[in-house]
Design an enzyme around this catalytic site. Structure first.
Site, short mmCIF file in Angstrom:
data_model
loop_
_atom_site.label_atom_id
_atom_site.label_comp_id
_atom_site.label_asym_id
_atom_site.label_seq_id
_atom_site.Cartn_x
_atom_site.Cartn_y
_atom_site.Cartn_z
N GLY A 115 23.89 11.61 36.00
CA GLY A 115 23.82 11.54 37.46
C GLY A 115 24.62 12.69 38.04
N CYS B 100 32.83 11.91 34.09
CA CYS B 100 32.29 12.59 35.27
C CYS B 100 32.35 14.10 35.05
CB CYS B 100 33.14 12.20 36.48
SG CYS B 100 32.60 12.97 38.02
N GLU C 8 27.64 7.47 41.54
CA GLU C 8 27.22 8.60 42.37
C GLU C 8 27.39 8.32 43.86
OE1 GLU C 8 26.96 11.26 40.80
OE2 GLU C 8 26.68 10.36 38.82
ZN LIG Z 1 30.90 11.75 38.81
#
Ligand SMILES: [Zn+2]
Length: 157
Positions: free
Chosen positions: A49, A92, A135
């Site tokens: 994502g 992330c 997200e």
């Molecule tokens: Zn992220």
């Protein structure tokens, strides 16, 4: 299409609340190009994502990888969520080499606008539900490390 530069924490743009898009924004040439570039960047970096603020655009646009391919979601809003939550590991692209356990709703329903400007709904569970929640947090300036426990660095093989 091109690979975009990812903003790395700490970066003030990652902490800003992003703006909703309107229909006119979607017709902009640069906008469709941005969606393509974000999809390409996510895949090139092995992400599942990516949110627009991660590439320096404070607008409410995310792309997520689904079993049917890359799904762009504009102005995504979680309309309902399961009471049940579960912990799982997250990382992330904006917080490299860092992982942690984050508690998320197991199942969500989400409203959004497609790249073509149509109103859509999606029901997601498990990993996809997790990715969408992660997200959407980016659009509100929230990083997973704000909510994570057992934060640790990746161990190189
Ligand atoms: Zn992220």
């Amino acid at each position: 299409m091109s690979i975009l530069k990812i903003k790395i924490n700490p970066d003030s743009g990652l902490r800003r609340k992003s703006q909703d898009l309107d229909k006119q924004d979607l017709r902009h040439d640069g906008f469709q190009e941005l969606i393509g570039d974000m999809a390409e960047t996510m895949i090139a970096k092995d992400g599942i994502g990516l949110a627009a603020p991660q590439v320096g655009e404070n607008i409410r646009l995310i792309v997520v990888n689904t079993k049917d391919g890359v799904l762009p979601m504009i102005n995504p809003v979680i309309s309902s969520k399961s009471l049940a939550k579960e912990w799982d590991e997250e990382g992330c692209l904006s917080v490299p080499n860092t992982f942690g356990q984050v508690k998320r709703h197991k199942k969500i329903r989400c409203k959004f606008i497609s790249a073509e400007g149509e109103a859509k709904r999606i029901e997601a569970k498990g990993l996809l539900a997790r990715v969408i929640q992660h997200e959407i947090d980016h659009l509100d300036g929230i990083l997973f490390i704000d909510k994570a426990k057992d934060i640790h660095e990746a161990h190189e093989l």
